[in-house]
Design an enzyme around this catalytic site. Structure first.
Site, mmCIF file in Angstrom:
data_model
loop_
_atom_site.group_PDB
_atom_site.id
_atom_site.type_symbol
_atom_site.label_atom_id
_atom_site.label_comp_id
_atom_site.label_asym_id
_atom_site.label_seq_id
_atom_site.Cartn_x
_atom_site.Cartn_y
_atom_site.Cartn_z
ATOM 1 N N ARG A 233 0.832 -1.211 0.000
ATOM 2 C CA ARG A 233 0.000 0.000 0.000
ATOM 3 C C ARG A 233 0.865 1.259 0.000
ATOM 4 O O ARG A 233 0.546 2.250 -0.673
ATOM 5 C CB ARG A 233 -0.926 -0.028 1.216
ATOM 6 C CG ARG A 233 -1.929 1.131 1.274
ATOM 7 C CD ARG A 233 -2.949 0.871 2.384
ATOM 8 N NE ARG A 233 -3.965 1.915 2.458
ATOM 9 C CZ ARG A 233 -3.924 2.948 3.298
ATOM 10 N NH1 ARG A 233 -2.897 3.077 4.141
ATOM 11 N NH2 ARG A 233 -4.893 3.843 3.309
ATOM 12 N N HIS B 29 0.609 4.201 -2.759
ATOM 13 C CA HIS B 29 0.345 5.590 -2.379
ATOM 14 C C HIS B 29 1.517 6.503 -2.729
ATOM 15 O O HIS B 29 1.322 7.709 -2.923
ATOM 16 C CB HIS B 29 0.009 5.687 -0.889
ATOM 17 C CG HIS B 29 -1.378 5.231 -0.562
ATOM 18 N ND1 HIS B 29 -2.072 5.672 0.541
ATOM 19 C CD2 HIS B 29 -2.219 4.380 -1.201
ATOM 20 C CE1 HIS B 29 -3.288 5.110 0.566
ATOM 21 N NE2 HIS B 29 -3.379 4.316 -0.480
ATOM 22 N N ASN C 269 -3.640 8.654 4.150
ATOM 23 C CA ASN C 269 -2.504 8.052 4.857
ATOM 24 C C ASN C 269 -2.584 8.183 6.377
ATOM 25 O O ASN C 269 -2.047 7.335 7.101
ATOM 26 C CB ASN C 269 -1.192 8.699 4.384
ATOM 27 C CG ASN C 269 -0.915 8.451 2.914
ATOM 28 O OD1 ASN C 269 -1.233 7.390 2.387
ATOM 29 N ND2 ASN C 269 -0.332 9.435 2.243
ATOM 30 N N HIS D 220 -5.843 -6.186 -2.759
ATOM 31 C CA HIS D 220 -6.707 -6.262 -1.578
ATOM 32 C C HIS D 220 -7.022 -7.708 -1.186
ATOM 33 O O HIS D 220 -7.861 -7.940 -0.326
ATOM 34 C CB HIS D 220 -8.002 -5.483 -1.810
ATOM 35 C CG HIS D 220 -7.818 -4.005 -1.759
ATOM 36 N ND1 HIS D 220 -8.830 -3.107 -2.063
ATOM 37 C CD2 HIS D 220 -6.736 -3.242 -1.451
ATOM 38 C CE1 HIS D 220 -8.370 -1.870 -1.935
ATOM 39 N NE2 HIS D 220 -7.106 -1.921 -1.571
#
Length: 316
Positions: A60, A64, A92, A191
Site C-alpha cells: 500500500r 500511495h 494516509n 486487496h
C-alpha cells in the site's frame, strides 16, 4: 543527406522523451550494490515473519507513493516545522504503516553500499518481496529511481483513489497515471491481503444494496454505525494473509469489503475480467505483476534529478 536531418532530430527528441523510463533497469545496481536484492528480501522475510500484515502495508505504501508525483519515495518523508509531507494526508493518516521496516532495510543497505540506493527503489523492491513472501507472484523490478526532495499533501489528498469511489472515478484516476482499466482491476487484487479500518467500509455495510446479507452482518458486528472507526477487518475474508485470487471470488459473491472493490463487479465494464481472475489465478498473477511494473514506471526521478536520501524520512 539533408533530408535525413529532421528524422535524426526526431529520433533524438523521441529518445529524450523516453529517457526517464529507459534509465530504469533491473540491473541498475548490479555493480554498485550487488547484494541489494538479497538484503531487501532478508529484511522483508524477517518483517513478514514478525507480522504477516506488513506485506500488505508495504504494498500500500508503494501504491500511495507512486500515485502522488510518481514513485519517488515522497511518502516516506516526515513532517517537520518547515516541511509538510504526505503522511498526514487523509488517505494516509492513521493508516499508512511500515515505515520502520523501510528504515531498517535502508540502514542495512547503507551499511553495504553507502549513498547508492534510493529509498524509492527500496520501497519498490520491498513491495514486490512482500507479495512474493505471502504466496503471490514475483517480478523483475526496474531500478534507478531517485528520491524526491519535496512532497505534496494536497496531491495525496486528491490523487490517491478513494475507497468510496465509483468505477468511473476509479477509471479516470488510474487513466491519469497511464494505467488501464485492466491495470486498475489487477492492482485492486492487492486487496487479497491486508486489513481496512471500519471508517473506510462503514457506508458499504450499512448502506449498499449490492452486498451479501450475511457478509454485511458479520462486518457490522465489529464496525458499529458510529464509533469504532479504527476497528479492523480483512479485505479478503477467507485468506487475508495469503496472496491469491479469493478477492475476486468474493466480488462475484458480493463480498467486497470496500465500496470501490465491489464497483469492479457491479454490472459494469470489469465484470468479465473479475470473473476471469476469479476462475484463473495464473492470469491474475501475471496481470498483477505486469501492472506493478507499469505502476512503478510512473514519473520516476532519474539521472541527476532528486537525490539519494541517506535517511528515508528526511531530505539530505
Amino acid at each position: 543527406m539533408a533530408s535525413t536531418i529532421p528524422i535524426v532530430t526526431l529520433l533524438i527528441v523521441m529518445l529524450s522523451c523516453h529517457a526517464a523510463n529507459a534509465q530504469l533497469s533491473p540491473n541498475f545496481y548490479a555493480s554498485s550494490c550487488p547484494n541489494l536484492q538479497t538484503i531487501v528480501r532478508n529484511a522483508m522475510s524477517r518483517a513478514v515473519n514478525r507480522e504477516t500484515r506488513i506485506g500488505a502495508s508495504i504494498l500500500r505504501l508503494f501504491f500511495h507513493d507512486c500515485f502522488v508525483n510518481g514513485c519517488d519515495g515522497s511518502i516516506l518523508l516526515d513532517d517537520t516545522a518547515t516541511f509538510t509531507g504526505e503522511k498526514n494526508a487523509v488517505p494516509n493518516r492513521n493508516s499508512a504503516r511500515g515505515f520502520e521496516v523501510i528504515d531498517t532495510i535502508k540502514t542495512n543497505v547503507e551499511a553495504a553500499c553507502s549513498a547508492t540506493v534510493s529509498c524509492a527503489d527500496i520501497l519498490a523492491l520491498a513491495a514486490r518481496d512482500g507479495v512474493a513472501l505471502l504466496g503471490g507472484p514475483t517480478w523483475q523490478v526496474p531500478l534507478g529511481r531517485r528520491d524526491a526532495r519535496t512532497a505534496s499533501q494536497s496531491a495525496a489528498n486528491n490523487q490517491i483513489p478513494s475507497p468510496f469511489a465509483n468505477l468511473a472515478t476509479l477509471t479516470s484516476s488510474f487513466a491519469a497515471k497511464g494505467l488501464s482499466t485492466r491495470d486498475l482491476t489487477a492492482l485492486s487484487g492487492g486487496h487479497t491481503i491486508g486489513l481496512a479500518r471500519c471508517t473506510t467500509f462503514r457506508g458499504r455495510i450499512y448502506n449498499d444494496t449490492n452486498i451479501d446479507a450475511n457478509f454485511a452482518a458479520t462486518r457490522r458486528a465489529n464496525c458499529p454505525a458510529s464509533g469504532g472507526d479504527n476497528n479492523l477487518a480483512p479485505l479478503d475474508i477467507q485468506t487475508p494473509t495469503r496472496f491469491d485470487n479469493d478477492y475476486f471470488r468474493n466480488l462475484v459473491a458480493r463480498r467486497g469489503l470496500l465500496h470501490s472493490d465491489q464497483e469492479l463487479f457491479n454490472g459494469g465494464s470489469q465484470d468479465a475480467l473479475v470473473r476471469t481472475y476469479s476462475n484463473n489465478p495464473a492470469t491474475f498473477s501475471a496481470d498483477f505483476a505486469a501492472a506493478m511494473v507499469k505502476m512503478g514506471n510512473i514519473s520516476p526521478l532519474t539521472g541527476t534529478q532528486g537525490e539519494i536520501r541517506r535517511n528515508c524520512r528526511v531530505v539530505n
